[in-house]
Design a protein around this motif. Structure first.
Motif, PDB file in Angstrom:
ATOM      1  N   THR A  37       0.874  -1.245  -0.120  1.00  0.00           N
ATOM      2  CA  THR A  37      -0.088  -0.229   0.017  1.00  0.00           C
ATOM      3  C   THR A  37       0.996   1.065   0.017  1.00  0.00           C
ATOM      4  OG1 THR A  37      -0.136  -0.085   2.684  1.00  0.00           O
ATOM      5  CG2 THR A  37      -1.801  -1.259   1.174  1.00  0.00           C
ATOM      6  N   VAL A  38       0.314   2.339  -0.481  1.00  0.00           N
ATOM      7  CA  VAL A  38       0.882   3.488  -0.413  1.00  0.00           C
ATOM      8  C   VAL A  38       0.030   4.700   0.604  1.00  0.00           C
ATOM      9  CG1 VAL A  38      -0.371   4.303  -2.056  1.00  0.00           C
ATOM     10  CG2 VAL A  38       1.579   5.706  -1.553  1.00  0.00           C
ATOM     11  N   GLU A  39       0.901   5.272   1.390  1.00  0.00           N
ATOM     12  CA  GLU A  39       0.233   6.113   2.388  1.00  0.00           C
ATOM     13  C   GLU A  39       0.018   7.471   1.591  1.00  0.00           C
ATOM     14  OE1 GLU A  39      -0.178   6.102   5.800  1.00  0.00           O
ATOM     15  OE2 GLU A  39       0.030   3.895   5.644  1.00  0.00           O
ATOM     16  N   LEU A 310      -3.766   3.309   0.304  1.00  0.00           N
ATOM     17  CA  LEU A 310      -4.123   2.958  -1.046  1.00  0.00           C
ATOM     18  C   LEU A 310      -3.006   1.985  -1.795  1.00  0.00           C
ATOM     19  CD1 LEU A 310      -5.374   6.235  -2.421  1.00  0.00           C
ATOM     20  CD2 LEU A 310      -6.779   4.362  -1.339  1.00  0.00           C
ATOM     21  N   LEU A 311      -3.485   1.392  -2.668  1.00  0.00           N
ATOM     22  CA  LEU A 311      -2.608   0.411  -3.674  1.00  0.00           C
ATOM     23  C   LEU A 311      -2.044   1.604  -4.619  1.00  0.00           C
ATOM     24  CD1 LEU A 311      -4.977  -2.573  -4.553  1.00  0.00           C
ATOM     25  CD2 LEU A 311      -3.217  -2.181  -2.621  1.00  0.00           C
ATOM     26  N   GLN A 312      -0.580   0.939  -4.831  1.00  0.00           N
ATOM     27  CA  GLN A 312       0.254   1.861  -5.800  1.00  0.00           C
ATOM     28  C   GLN A 312       0.785   1.125  -6.722  1.00  0.00           C
ATOM     29  OE1 GLN A 312       3.888   3.717  -4.453  1.00  0.00           O
ATOM     30  NE2 GLN A 312       3.038   5.758  -5.118  1.00  0.00           N
ATOM     31  N   ASP A 313       0.550   1.283  -8.196  1.00  0.00           N
ATOM     32  CA  ASP A 313       1.124   0.990  -9.334  1.00  0.00           C
ATOM     33  C   ASP A 313       2.365   0.879  -9.396  1.00  0.00           C
ATOM     34  OD1 ASP A 313       1.789   0.530 -12.137  1.00  0.00           O
ATOM     35  OD2 ASP A 313      -0.368  -0.186 -12.383  1.00  0.00           O
ATOM     36  N   ALA A 314       3.159  -0.369  -9.467  1.00  0.00           N
ATOM     37  CA  ALA A 314       4.947  -0.173  -9.316  1.00  0.00           C
ATOM     38  C   ALA A 314       5.067   0.387 -10.535  1.00  0.00           C
ATOM     39  CB  ALA A 314       4.879  -1.717  -9.453  1.00  0.00           C
ATOM     40  N   ILE A 315       4.481   0.452 -11.781  1.00  0.00           N
ATOM     41  CA  ILE A 315       5.070   1.148 -12.803  1.00  0.00           C
ATOM     42  C   ILE A 315       4.814   2.593 -12.993  1.00  0.00           C
ATOM     43  CG2 ILE A 315       5.382   0.970 -15.452  1.00  0.00           C
ATOM     44  CD1 ILE A 315       4.386  -2.046 -15.245  1.00  0.00           C
ATOM     45  N   SER A 319      -2.150   5.781  -7.859  1.00  0.00           N
ATOM     46  CA  SER A 319      -2.602   5.401  -6.488  1.00  0.00           C
ATOM     47  C   SER A 319      -4.259   5.079  -6.857  1.00  0.00           C
ATOM     48  CB  SER A 319      -2.617   6.341  -5.538  1.00  0.00           C
ATOM     49  OG  SER A 319      -1.571   6.743  -5.222  1.00  0.00           O
ATOM     50  N   PHE A 320      -4.739   3.760  -6.194  1.00  0.00           N
ATOM     51  CA  PHE A 320      -5.965   3.207  -6.604  1.00  0.00           C
ATOM     52  C   PHE A 320      -6.443   2.404  -5.452  1.00  0.00           C
ATOM     53  CE2 PHE A 320      -3.016   0.070  -8.277  1.00  0.00           C
ATOM     54  CZ  PHE A 320      -3.707  -0.972  -8.059  1.00  0.00           C
ATOM     55  N   ASN A 321      -7.595   1.893  -5.488  1.00  0.00           N
ATOM     56  CA  ASN A 321      -7.959   0.804  -4.446  1.00  0.00           C
ATOM     57  C   ASN A 321      -8.930  -0.276  -5.048  1.00  0.00           C
ATOM     58  OD1 ASN A 321     -10.471   1.962  -5.045  1.00  0.00           O
ATOM     59  ND2 ASN A 321     -10.829   2.827  -3.028  1.00  0.00           N
ATOM     60  N   ALA A 322      -8.894  -0.305  -6.208  1.00  0.00           N
ATOM     61  CA  ALA A 322      -9.780  -1.258  -7.069  1.00  0.00           C
ATOM     62  C   ALA A 322      -9.287  -1.926  -8.215  1.00  0.00           C
ATOM     63  CB  ALA A 322     -11.314  -1.089  -7.031  1.00  0.00           C
ATOM     64  N   TYR A 323      -9.206  -3.130  -8.580  1.00  0.00           N
ATOM     65  CA  TYR A 323      -9.005  -3.589  -9.739  1.00  0.00           C
ATOM     66  C   TYR A 323     -10.095  -3.766 -10.772  1.00  0.00           C
ATOM     67  CZ  TYR A 323      -4.275  -4.714  -8.034  1.00  0.00           C
ATOM     68  OH  TYR A 323      -3.090  -4.649  -7.573  1.00  0.00           O
ATOM     69  N   GLY A 324      -9.864  -3.603 -12.140  1.00  0.00           N
ATOM     70  CA  GLY A 324     -11.171  -3.605 -12.926  1.00  0.00           C
ATOM     71  C   GLY A 324     -10.556  -4.755 -14.163  1.00  0.00           C
TER      72      GLY A 324
END
Length: 346
Positions: A37-39, A310-315, A319-324
């Motif tokens: 996660t990312v703060e 939140l989640l953070q895309d490694a690339i 920042s996001f919290n849901a996959y689609g």
């Protein structure tokens, strides 16, 4: 005419919330996700305004036992919640694809990674009326583009109902569906950026609707009008603290990623309070509903001005919290869960 649930915004509550935020900190009971996660602290305590803070919304951030009463009205119940999209103004194919993928992500088997858009929506199954639960699946059943030559680039709120009625030349009349009006960034809508980022309501019963009231929602693209108010945390307020940084939007479009937040908010509110007599707290003309009760809460540990983990895309660093679907990532608001009395993010 009084309209239903709205995503409000306004400078008048900014300083008020800042002062209260210095005193209260929300004790979130949301468990942390095991994924990295990312703060996310993009703009300090001021940021709570930008996604629509008001005095009636503050309790959702500092009260761990919020209750949203049921008022005995119908919900949008059934196996599928049909959504008919009305594009008003100019959207690029890339922008339209973002919304299409968001709506496709509600399908139960469409996303393998968790947390997912579909998983986020399952909280609405805890909203029950006399005999049913809110639908478990959202599905886009159709879309139509209406050019600005129809009503121009400056709309009154009543014009949005007119667009819904125009769409019935293409769409079926369905009182258990949501007609979703999306306006482009160069379209002005009454009260947009002044007191509202989005709202939902229902048409009047009339011959054009077979004497039925049809639920509809509106969301505007704030990219060039008020991104700091209606696309937070992907944009900062005009008078925010120096040195603050907005989060990176996962789909590379501040306006459209902000619209996805508000679309999620409006779908949850319309499904659980379609006719202003379902689940809401307070004044039915300005109700606190399923997602607006949790304004500004997107992850564990959220409090006024801090969206939570939140989640953070490694690339991309987004920042996001849901996959689609199609490897999409989205940010969706927490939904108040009537079974736990807590705001629950994806």
């Amino acid at each position: 005419m009084a309209f239903g649930d709205q995503e409000p915004c306004g400078f008048c509550w900014w300083l008020f919330l800042l002062c209260v935020s210095l005193i209260f900190v929300c004790n979130s009971s949301i468990s942390s996700n095991s994924v990295a996660t990312v703060e996310a602290r993009p703009s300090s305590l001021f940021s709570v305004l930008d996604y629509g803070a008001s005095a009636r919304k503050l309790s959702s951030l500092v009260n761990t036992s919020l209750v949203i009463p049921y008022h005995d009205g119908p919900l949008l119940s059934g196996k599928t919640l049909s959504v008919y999209v009305i594009w008003y103004g100019s959207f690029t194919p890339v922008q339209q694809a973002i919304v299409r993928d968001l709506l496709a992500s509600f399908q139960g088997s469409s996303v393998n990674q968790q947390p997912s858009v579909n998983g986020w929506w399952t909280t609405t199954a805890n909203y029950k009326d006399a005999s049913n639960t809110v639908v478990g699946t959202v599905q886009m059943q159709g879309e139509i583009e209406i050019g600005i030559g129809s009503l121009g680039t400056s709309l009154q709120r009543t014009d949005l109902e007119t667009l819904v009625l125009q769409s019935l030349e293409t769409f079926p009349i369905d009182a258990e569906a949501i007609y979703l009006v999306l306006t482009a960034e160069d379209v002005l809508v009454q009260d947009f950026c002044m007191s509202s980022c989005a709202f939902h309501f229902f048409t009047t019963a009339q011959p054009a609707t077979n004497s039925l009231e049809l639920p509809y929602a509106w969301v505007g693209n704030s990219a060039t009008q008020c991104p700091g108010q209606c696309a937070w945390p992907y944009a900062l307020p005009q008078y925010g603290p120096q040195g603050a940084q907005a989060l990176i939007p996962p789909n590379g479009d501040v306006g459209m990623d902000g619209m996805c937040i508000n679309i999620g908010t409006m779908l949850a509110g319309t499904a659980t309070d379609p006719f202003n007599n379902g689940y809401y707290q307070g004044d039915p003309a300005a109700p606190l509903e399923a997602a607006t009760a949790c304004t500004g809460i997107f992850g564990a540990g959220a409090y006024p001005g801090y969206v939570g983990q939140l989640l953070q895309d490694a690339i991309t660093g987004a920042s996001f919290n849901a996959y689609g679907v199609n490897n999409r990532e989205f940010l969706l608001p927490a939904i108040w869960d009537p079974s736990t009395l807590q705001c629950t993010p994806p």
